[in-house]
Motif scaffolding. Structure first.
Motif, PDB file in Angstrom:
ATOM      1  N   TRP A  52       8.025 -16.570   1.037  1.00  9.86           N
ATOM      2  CA  TRP A  52       5.811 -17.488   1.885  1.00  9.86           C
ATOM      3  C   TRP A  52       6.250 -19.138   0.927  1.00  9.86           C
ATOM      4  CZ3 TRP A  52       3.163 -17.456   5.238  1.00  9.86           C
ATOM      5  CH2 TRP A  52       1.164 -18.565   5.122  1.00  9.86           C
ATOM      6  N   SER A  79      13.403 -14.168   5.749  1.00 11.11           N
ATOM      7  CA  SER A  79      12.827 -15.636   6.151  1.00 11.11           C
ATOM      8  C   SER A  79      12.042 -16.341   5.734  1.00 11.11           C
ATOM      9  CB  SER A  79      12.353 -15.486   8.040  1.00 11.11           C
ATOM     10  OG  SER A  79      12.266 -16.430   8.314  1.00 11.11           O
ATOM     11  N   ASN A  81       9.880 -18.606   7.596  1.00 11.22           N
ATOM     12  CA  ASN A  81       9.346 -18.941   8.941  1.00 11.22           C
ATOM     13  C   ASN A  81       7.474 -18.603   8.816  1.00 11.22           C
ATOM     14  OD1 ASN A  81       8.445 -20.392  11.085  1.00 11.22           O
ATOM     15  ND2 ASN A  81      10.020 -19.067  12.466  1.00 11.22           N
ATOM     16  N   ARG A  82       6.650 -19.365   8.313  1.00 13.73           N
ATOM     17  CA  ARG A  82       5.640 -18.543   8.230  1.00 13.73           C
ATOM     18  C   ARG A  82       4.711 -18.787  10.012  1.00 13.73           C
ATOM     19  NH1 ARG A  82       2.973 -22.437   3.678  1.00 13.73           N
ATOM     20  NH2 ARG A  82       3.663 -22.075   1.752  1.00 13.73           N
ATOM     21  N   SER A  83       4.839 -18.972  10.722  1.00 13.23           N
ATOM     22  CA  SER A  83       4.954 -18.411  11.690  1.00 13.23           C
ATOM     23  C   SER A  83       5.395 -16.835  12.191  1.00 13.23           C
ATOM     24  CB  SER A  83       5.052 -19.318  13.452  1.00 13.23           C
ATOM     25  OG  SER A  83       6.511 -19.222  13.026  1.00 13.23           O
ATOM     26  N   LEU A  84       5.553 -16.501  11.206  1.00 13.58           N
ATOM     27  CA  LEU A  84       6.213 -14.515  11.512  1.00 13.58           C
ATOM     28  C   LEU A  84       5.220 -14.109  10.318  1.00 13.58           C
ATOM     29  CD1 LEU A  84      10.087 -14.389  10.998  1.00 13.58           C
ATOM     30  CD2 LEU A  84       8.625 -14.404  13.010  1.00 13.58           C
ATOM     31  N   LEU A  85       4.265 -14.519   9.931  1.00 15.34           N
ATOM     32  CA  LEU A  85       3.273 -14.116   8.873  1.00 15.34           C
ATOM     33  C   LEU A  85       2.369 -12.604  10.224  1.00 15.34           C
ATOM     34  CD1 LEU A  85       1.511 -14.126   6.155  1.00 15.34           C
ATOM     35  CD2 LEU A  85      -0.227 -15.380   7.241  1.00 15.34           C
ATOM     36  N   GLN A 109      -5.809 -15.075   6.566  1.00 12.17           N
ATOM     37  CA  GLN A 109      -4.658 -14.820   8.198  1.00 12.17           C
ATOM     38  C   GLN A 109      -3.899 -13.497   7.919  1.00 12.17           C
ATOM     39  OE1 GLN A 109      -4.287 -18.303   6.152  1.00 12.17           O
ATOM     40  NE2 GLN A 109      -6.070 -18.733   8.392  1.00 12.17           N
TER      41      GLN A 109
END
Length: 342
Positions: A52, A79, A81-85, A109
């Motif tokens: 994160w 990664s 890339n926080r869109s992968l949460l 989220q």
């Protein structure tokens, strides 16, 4: 044997042979089908670990799909890339950024059932705000041996080939320190040693700072290194021991957890523990009076073992993948502060 008996035996042998040949053929065909493109074994899925926030920096290092392969984990991907949460297999949070509020927890989220990892390599004395993290984290990554993901600062591994020679030892004792506070036990012990033992002091707290590449060459000519931890806690053995002393080729004089903890990591004759002496004067006398043959016994381990430093956060985070299949999914640290200070 009669002709009839011979014929019967022949038939039985023939049928057994044919049956065995048929079984062999079937197994061979099955193997061919397994190897055929349409029947290849399903590939092992890649595990995604979402970091994160990267420790101590806003600019994380370059990460690729092969980052963890360098550490023997080919099906593990780091990664930032926080869109992968929503689809990460686990999410790891470094405590310092949470403590200083430079980062946050995306609680609203968080996907149901997703494991979250709390990571820190600091001691409890320098870790604050854990009371705000009750009931959030499933796993812990730290230097503590009872962590879910145990990552020490270093370890000894079998050596391949002869040990490289050490430079001539023409200086007695060294100490590198960045934060010098009189209330610390390590500073109090140094004050007691100084009248009886010549100690060359380096680091930001002294007038002799060292560049990163200068550290090991500067310390290598010393017989002893004061591997004094900034605080004394369970299993807290840092780079002061692994890098500044062992990797530099100096014998560590340790102040930290009990002797038994050090012996869980290295041979008992690879270091000198301050607890083995009744006073600083006794310790200083032991160090200054040691002859060469006695000193060499503290370095005997180098002939069969070598130091492996574990300082790269990429390697530390990849270690989550190695432990993932063995970790309890329903575990929650309801009192992380109590566990870490226990």
């Amino acid at each position: 044997m009669s002709h009839a008996g011979f014929s019967s035996a022949w038939r039985r042998w023939t049928w057994r042979g044919l049956a065995g040949a048929a079984l062999t053929l079937l197994l061979w065909l099955a193997r061919l089908l397994q190897l055929a493109p349409g029947h290849a074994p399903a590939p092992q899925p890649t595990v995604t670990i979402l970091v994160w926030h990267w420790p101590f920096t806003a600019q994380p290092p370059e990460l690729s799909r092969n980052t963890c392969a360098a550490y023997g984990l080919s099906h593990c991907q780091l990664s930032t890339n926080r869109s992968l949460l929503a689809r990460a297999d686990a999410v790891v949070f470094h405590h310092r950024e949470l403590e200083t509020r430079r980062s946050y927890l995306p609680l609203a989220q968080r996907p149901r059932g997703q494991p979250w990892v709390w990571a820190s390599m600091e001691s409890p004395s320098h870790t604050h705000g854990l009371h705000r993290l009750r009931g959030i984290f499933n796993w812990v990554l730290s230097y503590r041996r009872d962590s879910d993901i145990f990552v020490p600062y270093g370890r000894l591994e079998p050596r391949q080939g002869p040990a490289p020679p050490l430079p001539a030892k023409n200086r007695l004792a060294a100490w590198v320190i960045s934060n010098f506070h009189e209330r610390q036990q390590r500073v109090q012990l140094y004050r007691q040693l100084a009248p009886h033992l010549r100690v060359d002091v380096f680091g930001r707290a002294s007038r002799r700072p060292l560049c990163p590449n200068c550290l090991l060459p500067t310390l290598a000519p010393y017989h002893f290194y004061l591997a004094f931890e900034n605080s004394q806690h369970r299993d807290y053995i840092t780079e002061k021991f692994w890098r500044n002393a062992l990797a530099a080729g100096a014998v560590p004089v340790v102040l930290g957890p009990p002797r038994a903890t050090y012996e869980a990591f290295v041979p008992r004759d690879a270091f000198i523990h301050v607890d083995d002496f009744g006073s600083a004067f006794e310790l200083a006398t032991f160090l200054t009076g040691m002859n060469e043959s006695h000193y060499q016994r503290f370095l005997a381990w180098r002939g069969r073992l070598r130091v492996q430093l574990l300082a790269d956060w990429r390697e530390r985070f990849c270690a989550i993948c190695a432990r993932l299949p063995h970790l309890p999914r329903d575990q929650v640290y309801e009192d992380l502060d109590g566990w870490f200070r226990g």
